[in-house]
Motif scaffolding. Structure first.
Motif, PDB file in Angstrom:
ATOM      1  N   LEU A 274      33.182  70.521 -34.058  1.00  0.00           N
ATOM      2  CA  LEU A 274      32.400  69.650 -34.060  1.00  0.00           C
ATOM      3  C   LEU A 274      32.233  69.001 -32.308  1.00  0.00           C
ATOM      4  O   LEU A 274      33.199  68.510 -31.907  1.00  0.00           O
ATOM      5  N   PHE A 275      30.920  69.524 -31.577  1.00  0.00           N
ATOM      6  CA  PHE A 275      30.793  69.145 -30.249  1.00  0.00           C
ATOM      7  C   PHE A 275      30.303  67.731 -30.255  1.00  0.00           C
ATOM      8  O   PHE A 275      29.438  67.723 -30.938  1.00  0.00           O
ATOM      9  N   LEU A 276      30.945  66.841 -29.568  1.00  0.00           N
ATOM     10  CA  LEU A 276      30.186  65.522 -29.255  1.00  0.00           C
ATOM     11  C   LEU A 276      29.649  65.423 -27.835  1.00  0.00           C
ATOM     12  O   LEU A 276      30.642  65.620 -26.937  1.00  0.00           O
ATOM     13  N   ASP A 277      28.598  64.772 -27.809  1.00  0.00           N
ATOM     14  CA  ASP A 277      27.896  64.610 -26.225  1.00  0.00           C
ATOM     15  C   ASP A 277      27.057  63.147 -26.420  1.00  0.00           C
ATOM     16  O   ASP A 277      26.248  63.114 -27.511  1.00  0.00           O
ATOM     17  N   GLN A 278      27.318  62.482 -25.376  1.00  0.00           N
ATOM     18  CA  GLN A 278      26.655  61.191 -25.494  1.00  0.00           C
ATOM     19  C   GLN A 278      25.073  60.944 -25.100  1.00  0.00           C
ATOM     20  O   GLN A 278      24.336  60.312 -25.412  1.00  0.00           O
TER      21      GLN A 278
ATOM     22  N   TYR B 232      29.611  80.026 -30.853  1.00  0.00           N
ATOM     23  CA  TYR B 232      30.178  79.468 -32.062  1.00  0.00           C
ATOM     24  C   TYR B 232      29.012  79.611 -33.321  1.00  0.00           C
ATOM     25  O   TYR B 232      29.333  79.591 -34.657  1.00  0.00           O
ATOM     26  N   GLY B 233      27.764  79.723 -32.860  1.00  0.00           N
ATOM     27  CA  GLY B 233      26.652  79.689 -33.938  1.00  0.00           C
ATOM     28  C   GLY B 233      26.664  78.651 -34.928  1.00  0.00           C
ATOM     29  O   GLY B 233      26.994  77.550 -34.829  1.00  0.00           O
ATOM     30  N   ASP B 234      26.754  79.018 -36.229  1.00  0.00           N
ATOM     31  CA  ASP B 234      26.713  78.222 -37.419  1.00  0.00           C
ATOM     32  C   ASP B 234      28.108  77.401 -37.789  1.00  0.00           C
ATOM     33  O   ASP B 234      28.160  76.489 -38.334  1.00  0.00           O
ATOM     34  N   ARG B 235      29.083  78.232 -36.870  1.00  0.00           N
ATOM     35  CA  ARG B 235      30.508  77.424 -37.095  1.00  0.00           C
ATOM     36  C   ARG B 235      30.630  76.201 -36.108  1.00  0.00           C
ATOM     37  O   ARG B 235      31.631  75.428 -36.153  1.00  0.00           O
ATOM     38  N   ALA B 236      29.592  75.869 -35.423  1.00  0.00           N
ATOM     39  CA  ALA B 236      29.511  74.498 -34.631  1.00  0.00           C
ATOM     40  C   ALA B 236      28.302  73.693 -35.039  1.00  0.00           C
ATOM     41  O   ALA B 236      27.282  74.079 -35.410  1.00  0.00           O
ATOM     42  N   LEU B 237      28.563  72.606 -34.583  1.00  0.00           N
ATOM     43  CA  LEU B 237      27.634  71.335 -34.882  1.00  0.00           C
ATOM     44  C   LEU B 237      27.614  70.369 -33.535  1.00  0.00           C
ATOM     45  O   LEU B 237      28.705  70.290 -33.068  1.00  0.00           O
ATOM     46  N   VAL B 238      26.694  70.450 -32.725  1.00  0.00           N
ATOM     47  CA  VAL B 238      26.510  69.542 -31.676  1.00  0.00           C
ATOM     48  C   VAL B 238      26.049  68.060 -31.964  1.00  0.00           C
ATOM     49  O   VAL B 238      24.859  68.052 -32.472  1.00  0.00           O
ATOM     50  N   GLY B 239      26.954  67.186 -32.030  1.00  0.00           N
ATOM     51  CA  GLY B 239      26.374  65.611 -32.511  1.00  0.00           C
ATOM     52  C   GLY B 239      26.231  65.020 -31.340  1.00  0.00           C
ATOM     53  O   GLY B 239      26.886  64.885 -30.458  1.00  0.00           O
ATOM     54  N   LEU B 240      24.916  64.458 -31.102  1.00  0.00           N
ATOM     55  CA  LEU B 240      24.382  63.643 -29.934  1.00  0.00           C
ATOM     56  C   LEU B 240      24.183  62.172 -30.203  1.00  0.00           C
ATOM     57  O   LEU B 240      24.082  61.784 -31.273  1.00  0.00           O
ATOM     58  N   PHE B 241      24.595  61.480 -29.300  1.00  0.00           N
ATOM     59  CA  PHE B 241      24.513  59.818 -29.365  1.00  0.00           C
ATOM     60  C   PHE B 241      23.182  59.562 -28.941  1.00  0.00           C
ATOM     61  O   PHE B 241      22.842  58.104 -28.778  1.00  0.00           O
ATOM     62  N   ALA B 242      22.249  60.442 -28.557  1.00  0.00           N
ATOM     63  CA  ALA B 242      20.938  60.049 -28.289  1.00  0.00           C
ATOM     64  C   ALA B 242      19.863  61.310 -28.182  1.00  0.00           C
ATOM     65  O   ALA B 242      20.198  62.381 -28.458  1.00  0.00           O
TER      66      ALA B 242
END
Ligand code: UDP
Ligand code: GLC
Length: 382
Positions: A4-8, A26-36
């Motif tokens: 789970l990648f996180l970026d603001q 990482y393809g589907d094994r990753a998710l980038v969660g954004l705060f905006a």
């Protein structure tokens, strides 16, 4: 390993562009969660990287916030935190790519018992951050992160100097796909024609418009260069630096450089534009943590002059693969610009050499391997 990648940020700054390259394998094994929400989300989608916007309102803490302002924002962070905790349970690792992501990621890591990696893209010094923000970042990294990936030796040194544990850190430079920077001559000719720059000596500046990126230094230097030298300023005020934009336009008018400075705004065709320049300048007045634009210019085969501080000094060796000038010194910059245009052959040899070295040293495949090895060696059996 599921990450789970996180970026603001909703906007594509250098740290975000770097994250695209890291998350992609990482393809589907990753998710980038954004705060905006914003253009960064669209870019991730274009690269087929799973992305979700997790915050419903922008977070108010700024790089220079004091303790009171920082605490006041905590209440606002609660819904975001709950969302991150819920999602993190489905992943093996939390990878925080920015400082606010570190704050949320640290708490989520503690509560979900998922290891935390912090990718530090900044020089944690008082030139860039308030004391409160420095202390928060270093303390959270020390207590909660199992690994701190730093984007340069300069960023590592500043982290340790601010109290960060050096044993947590590993230096990993940004990676680049060199073939994306090989632009056919016909395309370059067309761009120069479209911009009305065919017979000019074009100096490019490729950064968001912000005081510490020092566009004003290039403008001042330009006034000391012959009339056929023209500058293109590529980039926008990504984080609300409208006063600075106004000042730049005023400076251009006062120096009567209206015909020699073009503001192109934010562009997605950086390799094409850089290739169309005779020279690229990097003029940051505070130490640059890494400086993607410096490597990108090298990969285009365009000679680059960088400000001698921070990560830029790890990328450029003066007279070997580029040129270094004292930060904040327009006269010196003008002198080097002029000598590059006088000694064309030497400059071209240096740019050629830079292209060769950069395509090996910053090869995205090798950089991604370094990251994968770091993660595998520390977080095995996942
Ligand atoms: N960039 C871009 N469009 C623009 C200006 C810049 O895509 O109009 C890109 C540039 O090519 C580089 C990144 O933004 O990859 C900026 O990264 P850098 O590390 O140079 O500086 P940062 O803004 O992250 O401090
Ligand atoms: C940050 C830094 C920049 C660096 C980029 C990628 O945005 O300001 O110097 O190149 O991250 O690591």
């Amino acid at each position: 390993m599921k990450i789970l990648f996180l970026d603001q940020s909703g906007k594509p700054g250098g740290a975000e562009l770097c994250l695209i390259d890291i998350a992609k394998p990482y393809g589907d094994r990753a998710l980038v969660g954004l705060f905006a929400d914003g253009a960064f989300k669209v870019l991730l989608q274009q690269h087929q990287i799973p992305v979700e916007v997790l915050a419903t309102q922008p977070i108010q803490v700024k790089k220079q916030s004091n303790l009171f302002q920082a605490l006041a924002s905590l209440k606002q962070l609660a819904p975001l935190l709950f969302k991150v905790i819920k999602i993190a349970k489905k992943y093996d690792l939390i990878y925080a790519n920015t400082q606010k992501a570190l704050v949320i990621g640290a708490v989520a890591s503690f509560l979900t018992r998922r290891p935390l990696v912090y990718h530090l893209h900044d020089i944690l010094s008082s030139e860039h951050f308030s004391q409160t923000n420095l202390r928060v970042a270093v303390t959270l990294a020390n207590f909660f992160a199992s690994l701190v990936i730093v984007n340069s030796l300069a960023s590592q040194k500043a982290f340790v100097q601010a109290g960060g544990k050096s044993e947590l850190t590993a230096i990993v430079y940004n990676g680049f796909e060199s073939k994306n920077y090989q632009i056919p001559d016909a395309e370059i000719k067309q761009i120069r024609q479209d911009l009305g720059l065919e017979d000019k000596l074009v100096v490019g500046h490729f950064s968001r418009l912000a005081p510490w990126k020092g566009q004003h230094i290039l403008i001042e230097a330009l006034a000391q260069c012959p009339p056929q030298v023209t500058a293109i300023l590529v980039g926008d005020a990504l984080f609300g630096e409208q006063d600075y934009v106004q000042k730049l336009h005023q400076q251009v008018a006062e120096l009567r450089l209206e015909n020699r400075v073009k503001f192109l705004g934010f562009r997605s065709d950086i390799p094409q534009l850089m290739s169309a320049c005779n020279l690229v300048t990097h003029t940051s007045t505070a130490p640059e943590p890494f400086g993607r634009v410096i490597v990108e210019a090298m990969l285009c085969g365009t000679p680059v002059i960088a400000a001698k501080a921070g990560g830029a000094m790890e990328l450029v060796e003066h007279g070997v693969n580029g040129f270094l000038t004292t930060p904040g010194e327009p006269q010196e910059l003008a002198k080097v610009i002029n000598s590059c245009f006088q000694e064309i052959e030497i400059t071209a040899t240096i740019a050629d050499h830079a292209r060769n070295i950069a395509s090996q040293r910053f090869d995205v495949a090798i950089i991604n391997q370094q990251i994968a090895q770091l993660l595998d060696s520390r977080f095995t059996n996942k």
